[in-house]
Design an enzyme around this catalytic site. Sequence first.
Site, PDB file in Angstrom:
ATOM      1  N   GLY A 172      -5.611   4.450  17.530  1.00  0.00           N
ATOM      2  CA  GLY A 172      -5.168   5.731  16.963  1.00  0.00           C
ATOM      3  C   GLY A 172      -3.661   5.894  16.900  1.00  0.00           C
ATOM      4  O   GLY A 172      -3.158   6.712  16.141  1.00  0.00           O
ATOM      5  N   THR A 173      -2.927   5.119  17.698  1.00  0.00           N
ATOM      6  CA  THR A 173      -1.474   5.303  17.755  1.00  0.00           C
ATOM      7  C   THR A 173      -0.803   4.425  16.716  1.00  0.00           C
ATOM      8  O   THR A 173      -0.734   3.210  16.867  1.00  0.00           O
ATOM      9  CB  THR A 173      -0.959   4.987  19.178  1.00  0.00           C
ATOM     10  OG1 THR A 173      -1.549   5.929  20.073  1.00  0.00           O
ATOM     11  CG2 THR A 173       0.547   5.100  19.254  1.00  0.00           C
ATOM     12  N   ASP A 174      -0.321   5.075  15.650  1.00  0.00           N
ATOM     13  CA  ASP A 174       0.303   4.341  14.552  1.00  0.00           C
ATOM     14  C   ASP A 174       1.601   5.005  14.108  1.00  0.00           C
ATOM     15  O   ASP A 174       2.065   4.793  13.003  1.00  0.00           O
ATOM     16  CB  ASP A 174      -0.681   4.212  13.377  1.00  0.00           C
ATOM     17  CG  ASP A 174      -1.140   5.570  12.865  1.00  0.00           C
ATOM     18  OD1 ASP A 174      -0.808   6.599  13.499  1.00  0.00           O
ATOM     19  OD2 ASP A 174      -1.816   5.620  11.826  1.00  0.00           O
ATOM     20  N   ASN A 213     -14.985  13.173  22.832  1.00  0.00           N
ATOM     21  CA  ASN A 213     -14.075  13.756  21.852  1.00  0.00           C
ATOM     22  C   ASN A 213     -13.615  15.111  22.356  1.00  0.00           C
ATOM     23  O   ASN A 213     -14.338  15.776  23.106  1.00  0.00           O
ATOM     24  CB  ASN A 213     -14.765  13.907  20.484  1.00  0.00           C
ATOM     25  CG  ASN A 213     -13.764  14.207  19.377  1.00  0.00           C
ATOM     26  OD1 ASN A 213     -12.779  13.492  19.210  1.00  0.00           O
ATOM     27  ND2 ASN A 213     -13.990  15.280  18.646  1.00  0.00           N
ATOM     28  N   LYS A 222       0.879  -1.179   0.000  1.00  0.00           N
ATOM     29  CA  LYS A 222       0.000   0.000   0.000  1.00  0.00           C
ATOM     30  C   LYS A 222       0.908   1.218   0.000  1.00  0.00           C
ATOM     31  O   LYS A 222       1.801   1.330   0.836  1.00  0.00           O
ATOM     32  CB  LYS A 222      -0.911   0.030   1.219  1.00  0.00           C
ATOM     33  CG  LYS A 222      -1.799   1.295   1.211  1.00  0.00           C
ATOM     34  CD  LYS A 222      -2.894   1.250   2.241  1.00  0.00           C
ATOM     35  CE  LYS A 222      -2.411   1.664   3.593  1.00  0.00           C
ATOM     36  NZ  LYS A 222      -3.538   1.849   4.541  1.00  0.00           N
ATOM     37  N   SER A 233      -6.108  11.199  17.497  1.00  0.00           N
ATOM     38  CA  SER A 233      -4.781  11.489  16.958  1.00  0.00           C
ATOM     39  C   SER A 233      -4.082  12.349  17.989  1.00  0.00           C
ATOM     40  O   SER A 233      -4.151  13.565  17.935  1.00  0.00           O
ATOM     41  CB  SER A 233      -4.963  12.234  15.635  1.00  0.00           C
ATOM     42  OG  SER A 233      -3.715  12.501  15.065  1.00  0.00           O
ATOM     43  N   GLN A 237     -12.154   8.000  11.039  1.00  0.00           N
ATOM     44  CA  GLN A 237     -12.150   6.544  11.282  1.00  0.00           C
ATOM     45  C   GLN A 237     -13.229   6.093  12.261  1.00  0.00           C
ATOM     46  O   GLN A 237     -13.629   4.921  12.266  1.00  0.00           O
ATOM     47  CB  GLN A 237     -10.803   6.107  11.886  1.00  0.00           C
ATOM     48  CG  GLN A 237      -9.581   6.445  11.066  1.00  0.00           C
ATOM     49  CD  GLN A 237      -9.460   5.550   9.852  1.00  0.00           C
ATOM     50  OE1 GLN A 237      -9.932   4.410   9.843  1.00  0.00           O
ATOM     51  NE2 GLN A 237      -8.835   6.066   8.808  1.00  0.00           N
ATOM     52  N   ARG A 281     -10.359  -1.806   6.944  1.00  0.00           N
ATOM     53  CA  ARG A 281      -9.436  -2.818   7.505  1.00  0.00           C
ATOM     54  C   ARG A 281      -9.028  -2.442   8.928  1.00  0.00           C
ATOM     55  O   ARG A 281      -8.747  -3.300   9.767  1.00  0.00           O
ATOM     56  CB  ARG A 281      -8.255  -3.088   6.588  1.00  0.00           C
ATOM     57  CG  ARG A 281      -7.248  -1.967   6.315  1.00  0.00           C
ATOM     58  CD  ARG A 281      -6.319  -1.734   7.470  1.00  0.00           C
ATOM     59  NE  ARG A 281      -4.973  -1.391   7.115  1.00  0.00           N
ATOM     60  CZ  ARG A 281      -4.222  -0.549   7.811  1.00  0.00           C
ATOM     61  NH1 ARG A 281      -4.702   0.093   8.879  1.00  0.00           N
ATOM     62  NH2 ARG A 281      -2.977  -0.322   7.454  1.00  0.00           N
TER      63      ARG A 281
HETATM   64  P1  NAD Z   1      -9.140  12.565  12.021  1.00  0.00           P
HETATM   65  O1  NAD Z   1      -8.126  13.638  11.805  1.00  0.00           O
HETATM   66  O2  NAD Z   1     -10.316  12.477  11.153  1.00  0.00           O
HETATM   67  O3  NAD Z   1      -9.668  12.634  13.548  1.00  0.00           O
HETATM   68  C1  NAD Z   1      -8.751  12.826  14.598  1.00  0.00           C
HETATM   69  C2  NAD Z   1      -9.471  12.658  15.923  1.00  0.00           C
HETATM   70  O4  NAD Z   1      -8.504  12.836  16.982  1.00  0.00           O
HETATM   71  C3  NAD Z   1     -10.570  13.671  16.165  1.00  0.00           C
HETATM   72  O5  NAD Z   1     -11.575  13.059  16.932  1.00  0.00           O
HETATM   73  C4  NAD Z   1      -9.861  14.759  16.984  1.00  0.00           C
HETATM   74  O6  NAD Z   1     -10.754  15.497  17.800  1.00  0.00           O
HETATM   75  C5  NAD Z   1      -8.964  13.896  17.832  1.00  0.00           C
HETATM   76  N1  NAD Z   1      -7.776  14.615  18.332  1.00  0.00           N
HETATM   77  C6  NAD Z   1      -6.894  15.328  17.607  1.00  0.00           C
HETATM   78  N2  NAD Z   1      -5.928  15.805  18.411  1.00  0.00           N
HETATM   79  C7  NAD Z   1      -6.226  15.384  19.663  1.00  0.00           C
HETATM   80  C8  NAD Z   1      -5.617  15.561  20.932  1.00  0.00           C
HETATM   81  N3  NAD Z   1      -4.482  16.249  21.066  1.00  0.00           N
HETATM   82  N4  NAD Z   1      -6.190  15.003  22.007  1.00  0.00           N
HETATM   83  C9  NAD Z   1      -7.326  14.276  21.872  1.00  0.00           C
HETATM   84  N5  NAD Z   1      -7.959  14.067  20.702  1.00  0.00           N
HETATM   85  C10 NAD Z   1      -7.396  14.630  19.609  1.00  0.00           C
HETATM   86  O7  NAD Z   1      -8.298  11.211  12.012  1.00  0.00           O
HETATM   87  P2  NAD Z   1      -8.821   9.739  11.675  1.00  0.00           P
HETATM   88  O8  NAD Z   1      -8.645   9.492  10.222  1.00  0.00           O
HETATM   89  O9  NAD Z   1     -10.136   9.501  12.321  1.00  0.00           O
HETATM   90  O10 NAD Z   1      -7.691   8.869  12.415  1.00  0.00           O
HETATM   91  C11 NAD Z   1      -7.644   8.808  13.820  1.00  0.00           C
HETATM   92  C12 NAD Z   1      -6.317   8.206  14.239  1.00  0.00           C
HETATM   93  O11 NAD Z   1      -6.239   6.857  13.765  1.00  0.00           O
HETATM   94  C13 NAD Z   1      -5.101   8.923  13.656  1.00  0.00           C
HETATM   95  O12 NAD Z   1      -4.100   9.018  14.668  1.00  0.00           O
HETATM   96  C14 NAD Z   1      -4.634   8.004  12.552  1.00  0.00           C
HETATM   97  O13 NAD Z   1      -3.266   8.133  12.291  1.00  0.00           O
HETATM   98  C15 NAD Z   1      -4.972   6.661  13.166  1.00  0.00           C
HETATM   99  N6  NAD Z   1      -5.108   5.544  12.219  1.00  0.00           N
HETATM  100  C16 NAD Z   1      -4.701   4.330  12.652  1.00  0.00           C
HETATM  101  C17 NAD Z   1      -4.790   3.240  11.813  1.00  0.00           C
HETATM  102  C18 NAD Z   1      -4.359   1.894  12.294  1.00  0.00           C
HETATM  103  O14 NAD Z   1      -4.299   0.952  11.503  1.00  0.00           O
HETATM  104  N7  NAD Z   1      -4.103   1.724  13.572  1.00  0.00           N
HETATM  105  C19 NAD Z   1      -5.322   3.400  10.515  1.00  0.00           C
HETATM  106  C20 NAD Z   1      -5.779   4.642  10.116  1.00  0.00           C
HETATM  107  C21 NAD Z   1      -5.672   5.724  10.986  1.00  0.00           C
END
Ligand code: NAD
Length: 321
Positions: free
Chosen positions: A220-222, A159, A67, A199, A138, A110
């Site tokens: 969220g931690t990646d 949130n 990917k 994030s 997500q 996924r």
């Molecule tokens: P997004 O930008 O659409 O949403 C981010 C979310 O995090 C929002 O709810 C926002 O309010 C919150 N946020 C931002 N900064 C913050 C902070 N300092 N404290 C608390 N909350 C905070 O992002 P998304 O596409 O929904 O992705 C969310 C997370 O998932 C990202 O960190 C992304 O990298 C991660 N992710 C992980 C995988 C995986 O396979 N594990 C895959 C895709 C995305």
Amino acid sequence: MIIVPEREISGLVSATDCFTAVEQVFAAMARKSAYNFPVIREAIGHADALYGFKSGFDRESLALGLKSGGFWPRNFEKALPNHQSTVFLFDADTGRCRAMVGGNLLTALRTAAASAVSIKYLARQDAKVLGIIGAGHQSVFQLRAALEQRPFEKIVGWNRHPQALSRLEAVAAERNIPFEAVNLDRLGAEADVIITIASSFAPILMANQVRPGTHLACMGTDTRGKQEVETDLVAAATVFTDETKQSVTIGEAQHAVGKGLLAAAEIVEIGAVINGDHPGRISATEITLFDGTGVGLQDLAVASAVVDLALAKGVAIKVDF
Ligand code: NAD
């Protein structure tokens, strides 16, 4: 070569298809017949973009590929998603490029499938209340996939900007499940299962806010430096992951391992539970934590499923290459 454009994905593949594909590939990883190659992720010095590759090979399904994609923070100015990805699949017998598949929706599906797999295998059977931290792109996919795993009777959400929780409330309403926006103390006190999908670079949920018996799916931690839960909570939990190598470097466990509160050898790959080689949750009071870091094999598994479906439904675009 086959092309399946992004616009076709939603009509082809279901969350259930993705759940099955991800469950199977996690099991293959634990059998050591599928493995991920080292991840590349670079700040490219243009458009503030982060770009990279996740790749691997599954000797059981013969899914081989990568990917490619990343994060373009200024895409919103162009009405495009910030996250952009495309999956390339190769014929494992010849090395020829087999398919190019839009990867944006698949990434969300996924990732949601991974936490749903963890809920299936690790949450208490009597779990009734689902907590969700984060309400970004997500989160909706996470919520939908989790609701398939237990007959949840209530959803509690938190949130940083509470107004964004309306998108989770809308999903709950579709399913006639009550939804309540709560503070983190109440979320931890009420939820049997907690998904974190924010994030953040600092812990949001603390150890003293979580009850015994809770299952956490930390999704969220990646990336190195990101964090959603306090290290004491990780240390108090039985920790499961998709891949230990990623868990200790870019996953939620990186901080607890870095502080010496958790050893890499204590982390269990969820595939071992799926295969019946690890019991998973062993008591109703244990806290289980799934560190879902997101591996390339998940992308290859769901993209392979899409290619099969596109061929079966006659919507695959075939090009000479
Ligand atoms: P997004 O930008 O659409 O949403 C981010 C979310 O995090 C929002 O709810 C926002 O309010 C919150 N946020 C931002 N900064 C913050 C902070 N300092 N404290 C608390 N909350 C905070 O992002 P998304 O596409 O929904 O992705 C969310 C997370 O998932 C990202 O960190 C992304 O990298 C991660 N992710 C992980 C995988 C995986 O396979 N594990 C895959 C895709 C995305």
